[in-house]
Design a protein around this motif. Structure first.
Motif, PDB file in Angstrom:
ATOM      1  N   ASP A 281       0.853  -1.186   0.000  1.00 24.07           N
ATOM      2  CA  ASP A 281       0.000   0.000   0.000  1.00 24.07           C
ATOM      3  C   ASP A 281       0.898   1.247   0.000  1.00 24.07           C
ATOM      4  OD1 ASP A 281      -0.846  -0.351   3.536  1.00 24.07           O
ATOM      5  OD2 ASP A 281       0.937   0.463   2.569  1.00 24.07           O
ATOM      6  N   ASP A 282       0.264   2.420   0.021  1.00 25.54           N
ATOM      7  CA  ASP A 282       1.037   3.653  -0.122  1.00 25.54           C
ATOM      8  C   ASP A 282       1.946   3.931   1.061  1.00 25.54           C
ATOM      9  OD1 ASP A 282      -1.786   5.283  -1.729  1.00 25.54           O
ATOM     10  OD2 ASP A 282      -0.150   4.055  -2.524  1.00 25.54           O
ATOM     11  N   SER A 283       1.772   3.159   2.125  1.00 25.96           N
ATOM     12  CA  SER A 283       2.541   3.463   3.324  1.00 25.96           C
ATOM     13  C   SER A 283       3.864   2.730   3.374  1.00 25.96           C
ATOM     14  CB  SER A 283       1.725   3.121   4.570  1.00 25.96           C
ATOM     15  OG  SER A 283       1.322   1.773   4.527  1.00 25.96           O
ATOM     16  N   GLY A 284       4.304   2.147   2.265  1.00 33.75           N
ATOM     17  CA  GLY A 284       5.587   1.452   2.266  1.00 33.75           C
ATOM     18  C   GLY A 284       5.526   0.252   3.180  1.00 33.75           C
ATOM     19  N   PHE A 285       6.476   0.213   4.132  1.00 29.93           N
ATOM     20  CA  PHE A 285       6.511  -0.912   5.075  1.00 29.93           C
ATOM     21  C   PHE A 285       5.985  -0.444   6.432  1.00 29.93           C
ATOM     22  CE2 PHE A 285       8.667  -3.719   2.267  1.00 29.93           C
ATOM     23  CZ  PHE A 285       9.443  -2.912   1.459  1.00 29.93           C
ATOM     24  N   THR A 286       4.970   0.347   6.428  1.00 28.86           N
ATOM     25  CA  THR A 286       4.506   0.966   7.677  1.00 28.86           C
ATOM     26  C   THR A 286       3.172   0.422   8.159  1.00 28.86           C
ATOM     27  OG1 THR A 286       3.515   2.763   6.417  1.00 28.86           O
ATOM     28  CG2 THR A 286       5.757   3.104   7.236  1.00 28.86           C
ATOM     29  N   HIS A 287       2.634  -0.590   7.473  1.00 29.14           N
ATOM     30  CA  HIS A 287       1.408  -1.209   7.974  1.00 29.14           C
ATOM     31  C   HIS A 287       1.489  -2.706   7.730  1.00 29.14           C
ATOM     32  CE1 HIS A 287      -3.083  -2.106   8.000  1.00 29.14           C
ATOM     33  NE2 HIS A 287      -2.791  -1.686   9.220  1.00 29.14           N
ATOM     34  N   GLY A 288       2.277  -3.331   8.523  1.00 29.11           N
ATOM     35  CA  GLY A 288       2.440  -4.748   8.304  1.00 29.11           C
ATOM     36  C   GLY A 288       3.085  -5.416   9.491  1.00 29.11           C
ATOM     37  N   VAL A 289       3.571  -6.599   9.235  1.00 20.93           N
ATOM     38  CA  VAL A 289       4.132  -7.455  10.280  1.00 20.93           C
ATOM     39  C   VAL A 289       5.567  -7.785   9.892  1.00 20.93           C
ATOM     40  CG1 VAL A 289       3.862  -9.597  11.552  1.00 20.93           C
ATOM     41  CG2 VAL A 289       1.834  -8.451  10.600  1.00 20.93           C
ATOM     42  N   PHE A 290       6.484  -7.543  10.791  1.00 22.08           N
ATOM     43  CA  PHE A 290       7.888  -7.908  10.571  1.00 22.08           C
ATOM     44  C   PHE A 290       8.204  -9.164  11.372  1.00 22.08           C
ATOM     45  CE2 PHE A 290       9.408  -4.364   8.176  1.00 22.08           C
ATOM     46  CZ  PHE A 290       8.650  -3.276   8.576  1.00 22.08           C
ATOM     47  N   ILE A 291       8.832 -10.092  10.725  1.00 25.79           N
ATOM     48  CA  ILE A 291       9.278 -11.313  11.395  1.00 25.79           C
ATOM     49  C   ILE A 291      10.794 -11.380  11.275  1.00 25.79           C
ATOM     50  CG2 ILE A 291       9.208 -13.844  11.383  1.00 25.79           C
ATOM     51  CD1 ILE A 291       6.416 -12.600   9.602  1.00 25.79           C
ATOM     52  N   THR A 292      11.475 -11.512  12.419  1.00 23.62           N
ATOM     53  CA  THR A 292      12.929 -11.684  12.364  1.00 23.62           C
ATOM     54  C   THR A 292      13.237 -13.170  12.294  1.00 23.62           C
ATOM     55  OG1 THR A 292      13.032 -11.649  14.784  1.00 23.62           O
ATOM     56  CG2 THR A 292      13.470  -9.596  13.643  1.00 23.62           C
ATOM     57  N   ASN A 293      14.090 -13.527  11.349  1.00 26.88           N
ATOM     58  CA  ASN A 293      14.513 -14.908  11.157  1.00 26.88           C
ATOM     59  C   ASN A 293      15.992 -14.993  11.509  1.00 26.88           C
ATOM     60  OD1 ASN A 293      11.928 -15.647   9.784  1.00 26.88           O
ATOM     61  ND2 ASN A 293      12.694 -14.206   8.254  1.00 26.88           N
ATOM     62  N   GLU A 294      16.303 -15.711  12.564  1.00 27.08           N
ATOM     63  CA  GLU A 294      17.684 -15.754  13.049  1.00 27.08           C
ATOM     64  C   GLU A 294      18.652 -16.264  11.994  1.00 27.08           C
ATOM     65  OE1 GLU A 294      16.741 -16.915  17.728  1.00 27.08           O
ATOM     66  OE2 GLU A 294      17.992 -18.195  16.478  1.00 27.08           O
ATOM     67  N   GLY A 295      18.273 -17.268  11.249  1.00 24.17           N
ATOM     68  CA  GLY A 295      19.220 -17.961  10.378  1.00 24.17           C
ATOM     69  C   GLY A 295      19.997 -18.994  11.184  1.00 24.17           C
ATOM     70  N   GLY A 296      20.866 -19.726  10.515  1.00 25.13           N
ATOM     71  CA  GLY A 296      21.703 -20.704  11.183  1.00 25.13           C
ATOM     72  C   GLY A 296      22.988 -20.048  11.656  1.00 25.13           C
ATOM     73  N   TYR A 297      23.375 -20.326  12.892  1.00 21.34           N
ATOM     74  CA  TYR A 297      24.575 -19.704  13.454  1.00 21.34           C
ATOM     75  C   TYR A 297      25.795 -19.994  12.589  1.00 21.34           C
ATOM     76  CZ  TYR A 297      28.313 -18.655  16.767  1.00 21.34           C
ATOM     77  OH  TYR A 297      29.439 -18.144  17.361  1.00 21.34           O
ATOM     78  N   GLY A 298      26.518 -18.921  12.266  1.00 19.03           N
ATOM     79  CA  GLY A 298      27.741 -19.073  11.480  1.00 19.03           C
ATOM     80  C   GLY A 298      27.510 -19.124   9.984  1.00 19.03           C
ATOM     81  N   ASN A 299      26.247 -19.020   9.537  1.00 17.99           N
ATOM     82  CA  ASN A 299      25.946 -19.093   8.107  1.00 17.99           C
ATOM     83  C   ASN A 299      25.563 -17.754   7.495  1.00 17.99           C
ATOM     84  OD1 ASN A 299      25.984 -22.033   7.176  1.00 17.99           O
ATOM     85  ND2 ASN A 299      24.878 -22.149   9.103  1.00 17.99           N
ATOM     86  N   SER A 300      25.451 -16.724   8.333  1.00 14.27           N
ATOM     87  CA  SER A 300      25.100 -15.381   7.837  1.00 14.27           C
ATOM     88  C   SER A 300      23.867 -15.414   6.948  1.00 14.27           C
ATOM     89  CB  SER A 300      26.279 -14.764   7.075  1.00 14.27           C
ATOM     90  OG  SER A 300      27.347 -14.487   7.945  1.00 14.27           O
ATOM     91  N   ASN A 301      22.874 -16.170   7.313  1.00 13.64           N
ATOM     92  CA  ASN A 301      21.637 -16.228   6.516  1.00 13.64           C
ATOM     93  C   ASN A 301      20.418 -15.801   7.323  1.00 13.64           C
ATOM     94  OD1 ASN A 301      21.493 -18.471   8.124  1.00 13.64           O
ATOM     95  ND2 ASN A 301      21.608 -19.963   6.461  1.00 13.64           N
ATOM     96  N   GLY A 302      20.635 -14.895   8.296  1.00 14.41           N
ATOM     97  CA  GLY A 302      19.499 -14.281   8.976  1.00 14.41           C
ATOM     98  C   GLY A 302      18.765 -13.343   8.036  1.00 14.41           C
TER      99      GLY A 302
END
Lengths: 638, 355
Positions: B28-49
């Motif tokens: 929508d016109d609000s960019g990323f200002t009306h939604g849900v953010f999920i943080t994904n850790e990734g696998g330790y040592g793989n830099s894939n967060g």
């Protein structure tokens, strides 16, 4: 006993006793007509005395070296899509894989210490034993009875603060020979790299990646009357390696690992008129200390882990040459591993035994090999194993067809069973089978132009594949998966002699399809991470008198680092080119060789393991000085 | 050599530029200002967060958002994300940094470095923020948000994690890190000084304010292993209610069971903040703030790696970490626990926030 050639760059000894070699050969080498076995002899190993085994095997192509970056970094060997803990390493018949992890860090093996390195892909689980799903690598030392005494000194300097020295000595009477080599090596590994994980893609210099290592190996070979051979050896080394942070890190958490390893063996062999008896004892003692300091408080350790393991190994084998067509082997191996690890909570030890029998039958151009193996241990031994292989050689010896099939197994490592928290003492051994079909075709157009081509098809299935899975607080291993690997290999060798030029071209291609699943339902199969589908190796070399030069090219296609093949985490294809030149100066009884090697000629930026930087172009300059006094060639009489 | 690096970087950029990009029409016109953010850790040592973003209007999920917008990986072990003003502050634990992105475009505008083990960010005002840091001796770093630099540090307990600002005071949960702790540090956010240390249960890790502005603290309990790695001591997880006026404990209750090998890490509040929700071994439990014991049965009988509650709709988001080497999943539930759907996200989702 392997072919007697120099490990110290002495002139190559003529092999005059194939029968003696075969008589004394280990189980896998004796029953090798149905497998593909590559042998790197001392001439090849002599070009890379300071490289560790991982680096040498990378220069040969045909298998995946999973290295964490710079010289001396942890390096595992993956063959035909299997894991690091599916490659069996044996030093003069003694298994040397880590008891705690089941793997072998190939960066700990100085290639220049060995007379020969034999790689058997898809080795028989019956003949090679535990952890040989992918294959087995045999490291051997052997005598050079044509030498009286000799001395060599090799010195190298190179990029990123690399320097190394290796003196060697050989002393020999008619029936007793002593050989020793000492190696010391240091490297700062402070290479430049582009950190593609940081804003602005800055070029940075690698820090906390230095290596310091020394090693000594000694062997004594004795020939006694009555066709009795005594071999004994010891190998001691220490390696201290700083561990760098992953790319994209803004603060260094200094980590370090020091390894100390002692290996020794005593072997006695008696050759009878129609049989051979071999008795061997081996003792291994290894320790490892891994530490990682807290970057916020240098007096605090995030991790401070100590590991100490030892193992006593024995091997008793009797080979009976019933008639020229029929041979039988009987063998009993025992192993007594012991581990003291901080995270085990108590000393863990075990007793294992293996009963092996094998037979070879020759008829005309056909050779058939069969083997049976039964494992015994206090823990959870695998079921009995069997293997069968057959080969056929055409009368003109230009074609060789072969095929084999074998049960295989892997006993869970001590970490998988005893690590706390998480270790699972109820783990079952991995088990499965593998097989291959191959055809070797020799095409010699003339005595100056010969070709060899060998396509191979292979298949591997591993059940109860052990995987570590997470719970809320820690990881633990389970017998979770099924793993299937299949593929095609094509190996070629061409030799050309034109005038005074001797040239050789080696080319290898492999296609590997490795998948894993938690059931036999093919719809559930997912990717095995880090395994490339396509690998190419092309190596060319030429020699003109005292001058020699060579160039290698290697290609790995892109690799997925997640089992769901997420393209975002895919690693780019790798293209690596290396170049080497050498010139020898004969000076009476001395020989001086000056050589140079350039790795990653075009400074290709790549990652073998995600987020671990690798060096760009690097060079080495070396000098070898050999002095040798030969004996007259003579056959040993009992 | 430098030319080769630039060529490689250009090829890399072109390569990633040809991958799937965010379609502005999907937002929508609000960019990323009306939604849900999920943080994904990734696998330790793989830099894939990574960060995943669910647009609540179009219900389209955009995975690996940071990488797609900024053409580089986010880093190793993405621990948390906090929205403050016009920016999102993404704490990347094992890359020792906080990435700052513009909420309109998700483009990186800078990063905070000089951290060793960052965990959470808390915005104090337009110009100041705090970052909790440390696996042992914990610190809260004071950040100048105008130039993204560390200007001060405040010593707190071991392993500081979640922080909450209320009435000029910042409450810091000292989770123990690689050791053990049982305190809440209270910081005067105007003076940037530690003013009080409150003794609570073992290893406090997460907190939430209820409708009365009482602070609920989730303490995960601790396990002490003997020399032979048998458990020599284990304490139960606890819920503690703290009066933020007096900073006194008003209620505490044990939750879960010793020997269940589960140490809860997530707590949240319902939309009206009259109920507290937390994860235990049996699933997600909902409890009235006036109750004094754990409910006998869970609202959602599935235990998750983390969870969050949409303050607009009350939708519950449960995060399943999977095997840490492939995509995780978000499971959505209505406020009454009825399942809605599931969405594939990045590797090891651990936190969800709403904008």
């Amino acid at each position: 006993m392997s072919i007697s050639v120099s490990s110290m760059c002495f002139a190559q000894e003529v092999d005059y006793s194939i029968r003696e070699i075969k008589v004394q050969g280990n189980l896998q080498s004796y029953y090798d007509e149905d497998t593909r076995r590559e042998v790197l002899d001392s001439l090849i190993l002599g070009q890379f005395v300071f490289l560790n085994l991982a680096e040498v095997l990378r220069e040969q192509g045909g298998m995946l070296i999973s290295s964490y970056g710079s010289r001396g970094s942890l390096a595992g060997i993956k063959i035909r899509g299997t894991g690091d803990n599916h490659t069996r390493f044996l030093w003069n018949g003694i298994p040397v894989n880590s008891l705690t992890t089941g793997t072998m860090d190939a960066s700990l093996i100085p290639a220049g210490f060995m007379q020969s390195v034999a790689i058997t892909k898809g080795a028989s689980g019956v003949l090679a034993g535990n952890s040989s799903f992918g294959g087995a690598i045999y490291l051997d030392n052997s005598p050079e009875w044509n030498k009286k005494y000799g001395f060599s000194m090799i010195s190298e300097v190179g990029s990123f603060g690399y320097r190394a020295l290796m003196p060697s000595v050989l002393l020999s009477s008619k029936n007793v020979q002593y050989k020793a080599s000492y190696q010391v090596l240091k490297s700062d590994n402070d290479f430049l790299f582009v950190d593609t994980y940081k804003s602005g893609l800055p070029e940075e210099r690698r820090i906390n990646d230095s290596l310091a290592q020394w090693a000594i190996i000694q062997n004594i070979f004795v020939r006694l009357k009555g066709n009795i051979h005594i071999d004994m050896g010891m190998w001691l080394q220490e390696k201290n390696k700083d561990i760098p942070s992953v790319m994209g890190s803004y603060q260094i958490a200094p980590a370090n690992q020091s390894d100390r390893s002692f290996k020794s063996y005593f072997k006695i062999t008696k050759i009878y008129k129609a049989s051979r008896l071999l008795l061997q004892l081996g003792y291994l003692n290894d320790s490892l200390h891994y530490s990682k300091l807290s970057p916020a408080n240098e007096n605090s350790y995030l991790i401070d882990s100590h590991i100490a393991t030892s193992s006593l190994f024995s091997r008793s084998e009797w080979r009976w040459f019933i008639n020229p067509k029929f041979t039988i082997d009987l063998g009993v191996h025992t192993e007594h591993p012991r581990a003291v690890v901080d995270s085990y909570g108590m000393v863990q030890k075990e007793n294992r035994a293996s009963l092996i029998t094998a037979a070879k039958y020759r008829k005309g151009s056909w050779i058939a090999n069969i083997g049976l193996r039964k494992e015994f241990n206090q823990y959870n031994p695998p079921k009995p194993l069997a293997s069968f292989g057959v080969s056929w050689k055409s009368k003109n010896k230009e074609s060789l067809f072969r095929g084999n099939i074998s049960n295989k197994f892997r006993i869970p490592s001590f970490n998988e069973r005893y690590w706390q928290p998480g270790g699972n003492p109820d783990l079952r051994p991995e088990h499965g089978w593998g097989g291959e079909l191959g055809w070797r075709w020799e095409l010699n157009f003339s005595k100056n132009f010969s070709n060899q081509l060998e396509p191979v098809i292979f298949f591997q299935k591993i059940r109860d594949w052990i995987q570590w899975v997470p719970s809320a607080e820690y990881w633990f291993p389970v017998n979770q998966d099924l793993m299937i690997s299949k593929g095609i290999e094509l190996n070629g060798l061409s030799r050309i002699k034109t005038g005074k030029w001797n040239s050789k071209l080696i080319y290898k291609y492999s296609f590997t399809d490795a998948r894993q699943a938690d059931s036999d339902d093919s719809a559930n199969f997912s990717n095995v991470i880090y395994i490339p589908k396509h690998q190419v190796f092309i190596g060319g070399s030429t020699q003109y008198g005292s001058f020699s030069a060579g160039m290698n090219y290697q290609y790995l296609n892109s690799r997925f680092t997640t089992i769901d093949k997420n393209p975002v985490y895919k690693l780019d294809p790798i293209h690596l080119v290396s170049l080497n030149v050498a010139y020898k100066y004969p000076l009476k009884q001395f020989q001086v060789e000056i050589y140079s090697r350039i790795d990653n000629l075009f400074s290709y930026q790549y990652q073998m393991i995600r987020s671990y930087a690798t060096p760009g172009i690097s060079g080495v300059l070396g000098i070898k000085i050999n002095f040798v006094k030969n004996k007259q060639l003579e056959r040993y009489e009992n | 050599m430098r030319t080769n690096y630039l060529i490689f970087a250009a090829v890399l950029l072109i390569g990633f530029g040809s991958c799937e990009k965010i379609d502005p029409n999907d937002l929508d016109d609000s960019g990323f200002t009306h939604g849900v953010f999920i943080t994904n850790e990734g696998g330790y040592g793989n830099s894939n967060g990574s960060i995943s973003y669910l647009d609540k209007d179009s219900l389209i999920i955009h995975n690996n958002l940071f990488h797609q917008v900024n053409n580089r990986p986010l880093g190793d072990v993405v621990q948390s994300v906090t929205i403050h003003g016009e920016y999102a502050y993404i704490v990347v634990n094992n890359s020792q940094k906080v990435e700052v992105v513009d909420l309109e475009t998700f483009s990186s505008v800078g990063f905070i470095q000089g951290l060793s083990y960052p965990r959470y960010f808390l915005g104090i005002d337009e110009h100041k923020g705090y970052v909790s840091n440390g696996a042992f001796n914990g610190l809260v770093y004071v950040i100048d948000l105008d130039n993204l630099t560390i200007v001060d540090s405040i010593a707190v307990g071991s392993g500081p994690e979640h922080m909450i600002l209320y009435n000029g005071q910042v409450y810091v949960a000292n989770s123990g890190g690689f050791e053990s702790d049982s305190t809440i540090s209270v910081i005067d956010s105007n003076q940037d000084e530690l003013i009080e240390t409150i003794q609570v249960g073992d290893n406090p890790v997460s907190m939430v304010l209820d409708v009365n502005n009482d602070l609920w603290v989730l303490c995960k309990g601790k396990v002490v292993y003997g020399a032979d790695w048998s458990i020599s001591e284990e304490t139960e997880s606890e819920l503690i209610r703290l009066n933020t006026g007096s900073n006194e404990i008003e209620a505490r209750m044990y939750i879960g069971n010793t020997g269940d090998y589960f140490w809860p890490t997530s707590i949240s509040a319902s939309v009206d903040r009259t109920n507290i929700l937390f994860i235990e071994s049996g699933g997600i439990y909902q409890m009235d703030i006036n109750d004094i014991s754990q409910p006998s049965s869970p609202l959602i009988p599935t235990s998750f790696y983390g969870f969050g509650i949409d303050p607009e709709s009350g939708t519950i988001y449960g995060l399943s970490s999977g095997d840490f080497v492939s995509s995780g999943y978000v499971y959505r539930f209505q406020a009454n626990g009825a399942r809605i759907d599931s969405l594939e996200v990045g590797i090891a989702p651990n936190m969800v926030i709403f904008n």
